[in-house]
Write a protein that holds these residues in place. Structure first.
Motif, PDB file in Angstrom:
ATOM      1  N   PRO A 213       0.821  -1.219   0.000  1.00 11.95           N
ATOM      2  CA  PRO A 213       0.000   0.000   0.000  1.00 11.95           C
ATOM      3  C   PRO A 213       0.849   1.261   0.000  1.00 11.95           C
ATOM      4  O   PRO A 213       1.894   1.325   0.647  1.00 11.95           O
ATOM      5  CB  PRO A 213      -0.806  -0.124   1.294  1.00 11.95           C
ATOM      6  N   VAL A 214       0.358   2.275  -0.741  1.00 11.49           N
ATOM      7  CA  VAL A 214       1.084   3.535  -0.875  1.00 11.49           C
ATOM      8  C   VAL A 214       0.278   4.698  -0.326  1.00 11.49           C
ATOM      9  O   VAL A 214       0.771   5.498   0.464  1.00 11.49           O
ATOM     10  CB  VAL A 214       1.426   3.794  -2.360  1.00 11.49           C
ATOM     11  N   GLN A 215      -0.977   4.809  -0.759  1.00 16.31           N
ATOM     12  CA  GLN A 215      -1.803   5.944  -0.372  1.00 16.31           C
ATOM     13  C   GLN A 215      -3.268   5.554  -0.475  1.00 16.31           C
ATOM     14  O   GLN A 215      -3.642   4.689  -1.272  1.00 16.31           O
ATOM     15  CB  GLN A 215      -1.513   7.149  -1.269  1.00 16.31           C
ATOM     16  N   LEU A 216      -4.115   6.218   0.341  1.00 16.79           N
ATOM     17  CA  LEU A 216      -5.549   5.939   0.299  1.00 16.79           C
ATOM     18  C   LEU A 216      -6.340   7.228   0.155  1.00 16.79           C
ATOM     19  O   LEU A 216      -5.846   8.316   0.406  1.00 16.79           O
ATOM     20  CB  LEU A 216      -6.005   5.172   1.543  1.00 16.79           C
ATOM     21  N   ASP A 217      -7.597   7.075  -0.262  1.00 10.07           N
ATOM     22  CA  ASP A 217      -8.547   8.179  -0.253  1.00 10.07           C
ATOM     23  C   ASP A 217      -9.946   7.595  -0.125  1.00 10.07           C
ATOM     24  O   ASP A 217     -10.182   6.422  -0.470  1.00 10.07           O
ATOM     25  CB  ASP A 217      -8.440   9.036  -1.512  1.00 10.07           C
ATOM     26  N   VAL A 218     -10.885   8.398   0.380  1.00 10.35           N
ATOM     27  CA  VAL A 218     -12.250   7.945   0.631  1.00 10.35           C
ATOM     28  C   VAL A 218     -13.213   8.697  -0.281  1.00 10.35           C
ATOM     29  O   VAL A 218     -13.123   9.925  -0.413  1.00 10.35           O
ATOM     30  CB  VAL A 218     -12.644   8.157   2.113  1.00 10.35           C
ATOM     31  N   ASP A 219     -14.134   7.962  -0.895  1.00 12.18           N
ATOM     32  CA  ASP A 219     -15.217   8.574  -1.661  1.00 12.18           C
ATOM     33  C   ASP A 219     -16.274   9.034  -0.664  1.00 12.18           C
ATOM     34  O   ASP A 219     -16.943   8.222  -0.026  1.00 12.18           O
ATOM     35  CB  ASP A 219     -15.804   7.546  -2.635  1.00 12.18           C
ATOM     36  N   VAL A 227      -7.369   2.338  -2.228  1.00  8.01           N
ATOM     37  CA  VAL A 227      -5.974   2.261  -1.805  1.00  8.01           C
ATOM     38  C   VAL A 227      -5.100   1.920  -3.006  1.00  8.01           C
ATOM     39  O   VAL A 227      -5.318   0.895  -3.667  1.00  8.01           O
ATOM     40  CB  VAL A 227      -5.760   1.186  -0.717  1.00  8.01           C
ATOM     41  N   PHE A 228      -4.128   2.782  -3.293  1.00 10.21           N
ATOM     42  CA  PHE A 228      -3.167   2.425  -4.342  1.00 10.21           C
ATOM     43  C   PHE A 228      -2.169   1.441  -3.772  1.00 10.21           C
ATOM     44  O   PHE A 228      -1.667   1.599  -2.667  1.00 10.21           O
ATOM     45  CB  PHE A 228      -2.423   3.653  -4.880  1.00 10.21           C
ATOM     46  N   ASP A 229      -1.874   0.397  -4.556  1.00  2.93           N
ATOM     47  CA  ASP A 229      -1.001  -0.688  -4.100  1.00  2.93           C
ATOM     48  C   ASP A 229      -0.026  -1.047  -5.217  1.00  2.93           C
ATOM     49  O   ASP A 229      -0.417  -1.202  -6.371  1.00  2.93           O
ATOM     50  CB  ASP A 229      -1.844  -1.912  -3.710  1.00  2.93           C
ATOM     51  N   ASN A 230       1.254  -1.180  -4.858  1.00  2.00           N
ATOM     52  CA  ASN A 230       2.287  -1.537  -5.840  1.00  2.00           C
ATOM     53  C   ASN A 230       2.466  -3.036  -6.006  1.00  2.00           C
ATOM     54  O   ASN A 230       3.193  -3.473  -6.913  1.00  2.00           O
ATOM     55  CB  ASN A 230       3.635  -0.938  -5.426  1.00  2.00           C
ATOM     56  N   LEU A 231       1.824  -3.817  -5.148  1.00  4.28           N
ATOM     57  CA  LEU A 231       2.036  -5.279  -5.166  1.00  4.28           C
ATOM     58  C   LEU A 231       0.705  -6.020  -5.117  1.00  4.28           C
ATOM     59  O   LEU A 231       0.503  -6.905  -4.280  1.00  4.28           O
ATOM     60  CB  LEU A 231       2.921  -5.705  -3.988  1.00  4.28           C
ATOM     61  N   ILE A 232      -0.212  -5.683  -5.996  1.00  3.10           N
ATOM     62  CA  ILE A 232      -1.505  -6.368  -6.014  1.00  3.10           C
ATOM     63  C   ILE A 232      -1.295  -7.856  -6.306  1.00  3.10           C
ATOM     64  O   ILE A 232      -0.492  -8.228  -7.160  1.00  3.10           O
ATOM     65  CB  ILE A 232      -2.442  -5.724  -7.048  1.00  3.10           C
TER      66      ILE A 232
END
Length: 320
Positions: A213-219, A227-232
């Protein structure tokens, strides 16, 4: 010697004649903008998009560059690397990562207050890495170097401290706070009073948990957490995972093919007012970073920011 002297004199008069024929161009309007190694991306109450540089870069929700805005005239060179946020009234908050200070400006660019120094006490910061503002204009700062989240009132007075090492926080429509616990690869949800309500994103299933995980945001409309993830899936797939307001995994989007393919080395994510996803794809090649726009399912919608070579130049009837 005489021949050389004659050649130099001839070259001199040719240069004078050439310079006399060069038109004098004055800047009329800037067109386009370069997206570089951004530190943050933020959306104001009207859906406009901002990137922090020495001066703010502003885009319409459709990606058109806006050059004339009081906030874009503020000189942030003394802030070095900084993060930004907006409240519902359009006030701007600028948080310096390296200088450890927080400033609030109104829509006209007037400085309302400035707080913070380097340190460990209340109202002091050590490499603060994210900032968000709730419906009461209360300010939350991810004070990463001190391993905590600090809360301030709308005047910048210290209110509360939440112990947590995090570099990414967000708020829902009910002022609940979501924080990305990167070392433990999980998300923690707090009440508006700072009470821990929920922990999620760390299931045993590699396909539905956070792996890089790198960064998150809420709608704010749906309460969904992106959540942006570099290792899905536990591999080097870049994209985002979506959880509902109760922390249940919903879906994931891998963005490694097609026109919306992510090629950069680092990424930022935010949700706009329409519920679409904005991702900054950062490249270390100058001018090669882009902003991508996706729908909730990860379908590519648009992109802008990459610097391309000009294909043509022409003049109008007035020689502009």
């Amino acid at each position: 010697m005489r021949t050389t002297l004659l050649l130099l004199i001839s070259f001199f008069f040719i240069c004078i004649q050439s310079n006399a024929q060069i038109a004098n161009f004055d800047l009329y309007q800037k067109v386009g903008i370069t997206v570089g190694l951004e530190n943050d991306i933020a959306v104001d109450s009207e859906g406009n998009i901002y990137l922090p540089h020495q001066k703010l870069q502003k885009f319409t929700p459709e990606g058109r560059v806006i050059h004339k805005d009081p906030l874009c005239d503020i000189d942030f060179r003394g802030y070095n690397s900084y993060r930004i946020a907006f409240d519902a009234k359009g006030n701007l908050y600028a948080l310096s990562y390296s200088v450890s200070k927080l400033s609030k400006y109104n829509k006209e660019g007037k400085l309302l207050f400035e707080i913070g120094t380097r340190g460990k006490g209340p109202g002091q910061f050590s490499y603060p890495n994210n900032i968000k503002v709730n419906s009461k204009e209360e300010i939350f700062v991810a004070d990463s170097g001190n391993g905590r989240i600090q809360k301030f009132d709308k005047e910048g007075n210290f209110l509360q401290e939440i112990p947590l090492v995090t570099g990414s926080i967000s708020l829902d429509a009910h002022d609940n706070l979501f924080a990305l616990d990167v070392p433990n690869k999980r998300i923690i949800k707090y009440s508006p009073q700072g009470e821990q309500l929920l922990v999620f994103g760390n299931s045993e299933d590699v396909g539905t948990r956070l792996n890089g995980p790198v960064q998150l945001d809420v709608d704010k409309k749906t309460g969904q957490v992106y959540v942006f993830d570099n290792l899905i899936n536990g591999y080097g797939y870049k994209g985002f995972l979506v959880f509902d307001a109760n922390g249940n995994f919903e879906t994931k989007s891998i963005l490694d093919s097609g026109p919306g393919r992510l090629m950069g080395s680092s990424h930022l994510i935010t949700v706009n007012h329409e519920g679409n996803i904005l991702i900054v794809d950062q490249s270390h090649q100058i001018g090669n970073s882009q902003i991508f726009l996706y729908d909730k399912k990860g379908q590519y919608l648009d992109s802008w920011g990459r610097e391309w070579s000009p294909k043509e130049i022409t003049l109008d009837e007035d020689d502009n």
